[in-house]
Design a protein around this motif. Structure first.
Motif, mmCIF file in Angstrom:
data_model
loop_
_atom_site.group_PDB
_atom_site.id
_atom_site.type_symbol
_atom_site.label_atom_id
_atom_site.label_comp_id
_atom_site.label_asym_id
_atom_site.label_seq_id
_atom_site.Cartn_x
_atom_site.Cartn_y
_atom_site.Cartn_z
ATOM 1 N N ASN B 96 49.631 41.793 41.484
ATOM 2 C CA ASN B 96 48.341 42.253 41.698
ATOM 3 C C ASN B 96 47.194 40.874 41.489
ATOM 4 O OD1 ASN B 96 48.359 45.388 41.836
ATOM 5 N ND2 ASN B 96 48.577 44.834 39.921
ATOM 6 N N THR B 100 45.829 39.422 44.916
ATOM 7 C CA THR B 100 43.812 39.476 45.030
ATOM 8 C C THR B 100 43.654 38.375 45.662
ATOM 9 O OG1 THR B 100 43.845 39.567 42.479
ATOM 10 C CG2 THR B 100 43.716 41.419 43.907
ATOM 11 N N SER B 145 42.502 41.513 37.380
ATOM 12 C CA SER B 145 43.258 42.647 38.126
ATOM 13 C C SER B 145 44.798 42.500 37.225
ATOM 14 C CB SER B 145 43.614 41.947 39.145
ATOM 15 O OG SER B 145 43.941 41.077 39.638
#
Lengths: 59, 209
Positions: B96, B100, B145
């Motif tokens: 992630n 991101t 994240s």
């Protein structure tokens, strides 16, 4: 040279080349600005000379 | 920068787990933090432009985002090199943090498409400021994240218990951060002066024409 050494060198080299490229681009831009400034100074000087000539003719 | 490099290679010990490849950490993480700082600074200037409308805030926002994109690209490149040696592949779509950050990078890269597709003027400045402000939301999302999603691929060095490294490693990391932030601030200043000078010369050319 071990694999780890090669990758570490590559990572640091990437950043160095990136910063170097930025410096080269900025240097080229500054050179262009210097040329522009000289051109404008020349234009202003010629304009001032023409204004002086016009003043002399009117006198 | 020289001090930071000396500390990284001659003072900070070699990591027992990752070995020499951990030295990329002292470059990759400060560059990523610098990119976040540049994007945040660009968003702050965009906010100021919309709020108080000081002259030059739009240009300052643009230059900060430009710096952020440069440091963002370097983050992705150094991260990919580190991933290759640590995980065996250049990219992990399952991480992630990586995805991101890529979204954040692409979002701010698209800022330039918006900026150069609109005629210069107050409308362009307002549109760019709103766009820059939207993007800043992605910074905490990117930062948090891995903590929210319990991502085990990308390591979490800074936890609620503090930095997970020795004092000498943390010192070298802090000096690297300071060096890269100083580099970014210098680049920001130089680029801003260049852009302002360019704009003044254009005005002068129009007056003399």
């Amino acid at each position: 040279m071990s694999a780890a050494e090669k990758y570490v060198a590559a990572a640091y080299l990437v950043v160095f080349v990136g910063v170097l490229a930025w410096v080269a681009i900025i240097a080229a831009k500054l050179a262009r600005l210097e040329r522009d400034a000289s051109e404008l100074a020349e234009l202003a000087r010629r304009r001032a000379e023409r204004a002086d000539e016009r003043e002399k003719v009117s006198v | 920068m020289g001090t930071a490099l000396a500390l990284v290679f001659f003072y900070a010990p070699i990591d027992a787990d990752q070995g020499l490849s951990q030295k990329i950490f002292y470059l990759h993480v400060p560059i990523a933090l610098t990119a976040y700082a540049c994007f945040a600074w660009g968003a702050w200037k965009a906010f100021l432009h919309l709020w108080k409308r000081p002259p030059g805030a739009d240009l300052e926002s643009y230059v900060a985002i430009h710096q952020g994109v440069i440091f963002g690209a370097l983050t992705l490149l150094t991260g990919s090199i580190w991933a290759r040696i640590s995980w065996g592949h250049w990219w992990a779509w399952s991480s992630n943090q990586l995805v991101t950050f890529l979204i954040l990078f692409l979002f701010y890269s698209a800022y330039f498409m918006l900026r150069y597709s609109v005629e210069p003027g107050p409308a362009r400045a307002n549109m760019c400021a709103v766009y820059a402000l939207f993007g800043v939301v992605l910074i905490p999302v990117s930062w948090l994240s891995i903590r929210i999603a319990n991502d085990y691929i990308h390591p979490t060095v800074f936890t609620t218990n503090g930095p997970q490294m020795s004092g000498s490693m943390f010192f070298a990391f802090c000096v690297s951060c300071a060096a890269l932030l100083t580099l970014a601030a210098t680049m920001y200043g130089v680029e801003l002066v260049g852009k302002r000078l360019d704009s003044r010369l254009r005005e002068l050319r129009e007056l003399l024409a």
